[in-house]
Design an enzyme around this catalytic site. Structure first.
Site, PDB file in Angstrom:
ATOM      1  N   ASN A  66       8.004  -6.711  13.219  1.00 44.14           N
ATOM      2  CA  ASN A  66       7.349  -5.446  12.878  1.00 44.14           C
ATOM      3  C   ASN A  66       5.910  -5.454  13.341  1.00 44.14           C
ATOM      4  OD1 ASN A  66       6.680  -7.454  10.934  1.00 44.14           O
ATOM      5  ND2 ASN A  66       5.858  -5.862   9.620  1.00 44.14           N
ATOM      6  N   THR A  74      -1.409  -8.698   3.692  1.00 47.77           N
ATOM      7  CA  THR A  74      -2.012  -8.293   2.409  1.00 47.77           C
ATOM      8  C   THR A  74      -3.498  -7.971   2.488  1.00 47.77           C
ATOM      9  OG1 THR A  74      -2.720 -10.440   1.447  1.00 47.77           O
ATOM     10  CG2 THR A  74      -0.381  -9.881   1.282  1.00 47.77           C
ATOM     11  N   ALA A  75      -3.975  -7.496   3.626  1.00 51.00           N
ATOM     12  CA  ALA A  75      -5.415  -7.283   3.772  1.00 51.00           C
ATOM     13  C   ALA A  75      -5.983  -6.365   2.702  1.00 51.00           C
ATOM     14  CB  ALA A  75      -5.716  -6.713   5.160  1.00 51.00           C
ATOM     15  N   THR A  76      -5.316  -5.257   2.426  1.00 51.72           N
ATOM     16  CA  THR A  76      -5.878  -4.300   1.474  1.00 51.72           C
ATOM     17  C   THR A  76      -5.549  -4.647   0.034  1.00 51.72           C
ATOM     18  OG1 THR A  76      -5.428  -2.659   3.181  1.00 51.72           O
ATOM     19  CG2 THR A  76      -6.194  -1.860   1.076  1.00 51.72           C
ATOM     20  N   ILE A  77      -4.300  -5.015  -0.236  1.00 53.82           N
ATOM     21  CA  ILE A  77      -3.961  -5.268  -1.641  1.00 53.82           C
ATOM     22  C   ILE A  77      -4.671  -6.508  -2.168  1.00 53.82           C
ATOM     23  CG2 ILE A  77      -1.783  -4.018  -1.575  1.00 53.82           C
ATOM     24  CD1 ILE A  77      -0.327  -6.709  -1.414  1.00 53.82           C
ATOM     25  N   CYS A  88       3.305  -6.507  11.868  1.00 52.17           N
ATOM     26  CA  CYS A  88       2.519  -7.687  11.491  1.00 52.17           C
ATOM     27  C   CYS A  88       3.307  -8.989  11.580  1.00 52.17           C
ATOM     28  CB  CYS A  88       1.943  -7.503  10.084  1.00 52.17           C
ATOM     29  SG  CYS A  88       0.898  -6.048   9.926  1.00 52.17           S
ATOM     30  N   THR A  89       4.430  -8.977  12.257  1.00 51.09           N
ATOM     31  CA  THR A  89       5.239 -10.145  12.648  1.00 51.09           C
ATOM     32  C   THR A  89       5.912 -10.896  11.503  1.00 51.09           C
ATOM     33  OG1 THR A  89       3.558 -11.930  12.692  1.00 51.09           O
ATOM     34  CG2 THR A  89       3.668 -10.466  14.630  1.00 51.09           C
ATOM     35  N   GLU A  90       6.049 -10.284  10.324  1.00 50.81           N
ATOM     36  CA  GLU A  90       6.719 -11.004   9.240  1.00 50.81           C
ATOM     37  C   GLU A  90       8.125 -10.485   8.938  1.00 50.81           C
ATOM     38  OE1 GLU A  90       4.949  -7.599   6.847  1.00 50.81           O
ATOM     39  OE2 GLU A  90       4.597  -8.669   8.724  1.00 50.81           O
ATOM     40  N   THR A 112       0.792  -1.230   0.000  1.00 51.84           N
ATOM     41  CA  THR A 112       0.000   0.000   0.000  1.00 51.84           C
ATOM     42  C   THR A 112       0.825   1.281   0.000  1.00 51.84           C
ATOM     43  OG1 THR A 112      -2.104  -0.845   0.813  1.00 51.84           O
ATOM     44  CG2 THR A 112      -1.499   1.361   1.524  1.00 51.84           C
TER      45      THR A 112
END
Length: 951
Positions: free
Chosen positions: A574, A761-764, A576-578, A346
């Site tokens: 970070n 990737t919730a939005t994309i 979101c833990t990735e 995003t």
């Protein structure tokens, strides 16, 4: 929403005009009735009792909507009475304009259902008939521009919608949509009002059939085209106009300071000729609406970008880093983006090609035990968040409550008060006004403030020590997990007395930790506390279960397997833990994200490796370009990104790929596919970075890295085995020839310190219309909320499968609603359909962990792994996280219990089904730990029910 002492507006009774009922009767208009109806809608949505008051803001919005209705009634009464439908339409539009999307949705559903019930009851009066509507409509006008009105032409409206390609689908009833728009028509409406009515009407029917999704997307595209180009897609020369207007768009955006003047340096004619307007048809409605609301550039609210302009703008912005062949590279990037095979994260989509190209997704910082640095870190958070960055802060280094302050000879208040400030700063500085600010604080469980850290998200207790808007994560060393297995004791310290533990991991951590335990036992430590490891673990899991926090992440595998172990320590992940990158006082780790749409790489019933390689090669080049183009809000961020050049190539559409292959996600075949597909992505990504190094040079800190030492991600599992003294329970099998990659790295080195990370990737994924990340399908039918509003979503793959078997009908839709979007208990569904379309809470979490463990073999960073339990218990949660640790996972993300967001069931005949759904039963059964339901489908909850902070 908090209540206040404000009351519903005291609207006096005014006879401003008359209202014509559906049966033809005319009555005096009464403002109080409108206000009361709107108030009831708000109370129903907010679940407020009659005695509870609405907030002053809500009361003000109700009053404003009532005034809008009064204005319409007054204007119309000069010629004739206003209709009930007209009043309802003004209320609906007013709610949307005030951004009360949930209330508006309930209002739309209410109107739609009551219209259906009137039809069933056979109320075919003249006003409800098509002929009556047409007669009424013929007396209305449309204001095409200020002061210029033409007669409202129902036939023209019908002709317009019937030109849509989706209108020809047998499942679509365009006449029904037109009738609904006519019922809501009012005198003096604009073309935009009509288009909005068409879109909302089509959108409200998406749950019936995915065909309405395509229709709504086409109609929304028409809205965009009218604003950006001045024409709709139904003009004969539309495609050529679409391309011809591109240069005007670039010039207009540069003049308005929306785009960088550097874009004028491209051959815009060549760029425009590469545009493919037909690819706008790849968007589903929710994707089209999402980019309209938040991604397409606008001037004073008017969108100046079309979807293909949007993709091309992003591509051109990324091609600015190319030393030659700018146009060819921009077109290459555009072809990839617009095909929906890969999407940048995003921040890149927001800012590429603009005057402030902050394109990075994630920032990780370590906070030092120094007052100046603490507040500098909070200020850095604000600067990073302003430009759409998600934040991960490591707070383990800061001394605990009661620790001595040498300068003042006082005692520290510890970490918690500072975290409250971090929380409030995240709320105050959102992500460019487009997304909510988002930060996650990390702490290791040996910190004396860790127990209070666990309570930060509780809804009870001292509000000054609560952080309701911030996320938390536990950064757990292997030694703690081993003490837990052995029912051992655990000691908590203040960091100022054990200063090196923060930077130690593996056996080095064990040695120093045991030394400090002996010092404490000998009375040589000022502050410490000893407790059972299982007691602390139980408290951690209880809080995770109740509040969703802290997330469970593992310090040792994250460090032991890091390619950059020579350059520092990974102190946290970070938001979101990735992301797993080194941080220090002079380096703020930065990662640049993008995700492959795996479902788009299933061709003729198999994973197309050649297509996947082409996607990965171009994607890695785009991600590497971000590093050189990027606007860095802080010097520490620029320093870290320039030295190490990490990127995070991930994936989405994993569940789509499985569905297209006919593989149930809860199966060994799916686990094997996760292994093979991730190996291929890793293979091509590492090779692509190596090839970039051959052309552009190695990253600055390459010497001494694991890459330089000949160690690939698959090799580092052996290092974890050695440090733990026990093997990670995952195989080391491979399918590709890794010797080729090893030889290439030995010759050319690497362009990027890190290549792979799987983000939420919730939005994309919403934009491109695929399933999120590596998530199982949340529900086959559910209501999705985000900053664009609330949307009903149906799994088109399930619908198509049911159509092929002759099983998709109104009764099946009713059953899906009743069983809350799950298929397992629908009586007449075949077993293979239930197995293939099992949802997140219908599968055991062991399958998600097994697939994640196979992927983790190949990933040099981490993955945002959500875990789902329909009927959680302390025993089940404990077993799940211990399995994750034993399987070698570096991090986990949310623990999901049943969602708070459910499908609207007002139209469901519950008596017909006769039994209570299993998901309802599981809610009523108490477990060992109280359920405090955490937000819903997949990914983060920054913007419940879906996180939009990272991608």
């Amino acid at each position: 929403m908090n209540s206040s002492t404000s009351q519903t507006p005291a609207v006096p009774r005014k006879c401003l005009g008359t209202v014509r009922k559906r049966d033809g009767r005319e009555i005096d208009f009464d403002s109080r009735l409108v206000a009361t109806a709107i108030e009831k809608a708000f109370r129903a949505e907010l679940n407020l009792a009659d005695g509870q008051s609405l907030t002053s803001d809500t009361v003000g919005d109700i009053d404003a909507i009532v005034r809008q209705v009064e204005a319409v009634v007054t204007a119309n009464d000069r010629q004739r009475s206003v209709t009930v439908e007209q009043i309802q339409d003004v209320v609906e539009i007013g709610l949307m304009k005030c951004q009360h999307f949930r209330v508006a949705r309930l209002y739309i559903l209410y109107r739609t259902e009551h219209a259906r019930m009137r039809a069933i009851r056979g109320k075919n009066s003249e006003l409800d008939s098509v002929e009556g509507q047409s007669a009424e409509a013929n007396r209305l006008t449309v204001e095409i521009e200020e002061g210029v009105r033409v007669a409202f032409d129902v036939d023209r409206l019908s002709r317009f919608i019937n030109q849509c390609s989706a209108a020809s689908l047998p499942e679509v009833d365009t006449q029904e949509i037109v009738e609904e728009v006519v019922r809501g028509a009012f005198d003096g409406m604009t073309p935009d009002d009509l288009m909005r009515g068409l879109v909302l009407s089509a959108r409200s029917r998406i749950e019936r059939d995915p065909a309405y999704d395509h229709l709504a997307a086409e109609l929304q595209a028409s809205v965009i085209y009218r604003q950006a180009i001045g024409k709709t897609q139904f003009f004969n020369d539309f495609k050529q106009t679409y391309r011809d207007h591109f240069e005007h768009y670039i010039i207009e955006a540069i003049r308005a300071k929306r785009l960088s003047p550097e874009l004028r340096d491209f051959d815009l004619s060549k760029i425009a000729d590469a545009l493919q307007p037909d690819r706008d048809g790849k968007f589903r409605y929710l994707g089209m609406q999402t980019i309209y609301d938040r991604y397409l550039l606008h001037i004073d609210g008017r969108r100046i970008e079309t979807p293909q302009y949007f993709w091309m703008r992003v591509a051109m912005g990324l091609a600015l880093a190319e030393s030659e062949n700018h146009e060819e590279r921009a077109i290459e990037f555009y072809q990839l983006l617009s095909s929906l095979r890969f999407t940048s994260a995003t921040p890149t989509l927001f800012n590429s090609g603009t005057l402030h190209p902050q394109l990075s997704s994630c920032y990780l910082t370590t906070v030092q035990d120094d007052l100046d640095h603490i507040f500098k870190s909070i200020g850095d958070n604000a600067r990073l968040s302003k430009w759409a960055g998600g934040l991960g802060n490591d707070w383990t280094n800061v001394r605990a409550t009661g620790a001595r302050i040498k300068g003042t000879n006082g005692e520290s208040q510890g970490v918690i008060p500072f975290l409250k400030i971090v929380n409030d700063a995240a709320v105050a500085v959102n992500q460019g006004g487009k997304r909510k600010g988002a930060v996650c604080a990390y702490m290791e469980p040996w910190h004396l403030d860790f127990i209070e850290f666990l309570d930060l998200r509780k809804n009870t207790g001292d509000e000054r020590r609560r952080t309701h808007d911030m996320h938390t994560a536990a950064w757990i060393p292997d030694l703690f997990m081993q003490r837990l297995q052995n029912d051992g004791q655990w000691t908590l310290f203040s960091p100022d007395e054990v200063p090196d533990l923060h930077d130690c991991y593996g056996q080095s951590f064990v040695e120093r930790y045991e030394y400090y335990e002996m010092e404490a036992a000998a009375g040589r430590m000022r502050q410490h506390r000893t407790m059972s490891a299982s007691e602390l673990w139980r408290k951690l899991l209880t809080r995770t279960f109740e509040t969703g926090h802290p997330w469970v992440t593992f310090k040792d595998p994250s460090n032991i397997r890091s390619p950059q172990d020579h350059a520092g320590v990974v102190h946290s992940s970070n938001l979101c833990t990735e992301i797993l990158l080194n941080t220090s006082d002079d380096e703020t780790a930065v990662c640049n994200l993008g995700s492959i749409n795996l479902g788009r790489h299933i061709v003729d019933g198999k994973l197309d490796l050649e297509l996947l390689q082409r996607t990965v090669n171009t994607a890695m080049r785009m991600l590497d370009n971000v590093i050189d183009i990027n606007y860095y809000p802080t010097p520490e961020a620029q320093n870290a990104n320039s030295r190490h050049r990490p990127v995070g190539l991930g994936l989405m559409g994993y569940q789509d790929a499985l569905s297209d292959l006919g593989i149930p996600i809860a199966s060994q075949t799916a686990v094997e596919f996760a292994d093979r597909s991730m190996e291929a992505i890793s293979y091509y990504a590492i090779l692509a970075s190596c090839e970039l190094a051959a052309k552009r040079g190695r990253y600055e800190s390459y010497a001494g890295s694991k890459w330089d030492r000949g160690l690939l991600p698959i090799d580092t599992l052996e290092l974890v085995d050695a440090e733990r003294g026990e093997p990670v329970s995952v195989d080391r099998d491979s399918n590709l020839d890794w010797n080729l990659v090893r030889a290439a790295i030995a010759e050319h080195g690497m362009r990027n310190s890190n290549c792979l990370a799987i983000a939420p990737t919730a939005t994309i994924s919403t934009i491109v219309g695929c399933t999120q990340s590596i998530e199982p399908t949340y529900k086959q039918l559910y209501s999705k909320s985000n900053l664009s509003g609330e949307f009903t979503q149906t799994n088109s793959r399930l619908v198509n499968a049911l159509k092929q078997r002759g099983l998709w009908n109104a009764e099946m839709l009713d059953s899906l609603k009743y069983y809350d979007g799950t298929v397992g208990e629908i009586a007449n569904l075949p077993a293979d359909v239930k197995e293939l379309f099992a949802t997140a809470f219908e599968i055991e979490p062991k399958w998600l962990i097994a697939a994640a463990a196979k992927r983790q073999k190949w990933i040099d960073q981490g993955q945002s792994l959500n875990l789902y339990l329909a009927s959680p218990s302390g025993k089940a949660i404990d077993a799940m996280y211990q399995l994750a640790w034993k399987s070698g996972l570096k991090t986990t993300y949310y623990l999901r219990s049943l969602a708070a967001t459910q499908v609207e069931k007002s139209t469901v005949d519950v008596n017909r089904h006769g039994i209570q759904p299993r998901w309802m039963k599981s809610q009523s059964q108490s477990s060992e730990i109280r359920v405090d339901r955490v937000a819903s489908p997949a990914a983060c909850s920054i913007d419940d029910p879906d996180c939009e902070a990272c991608q």
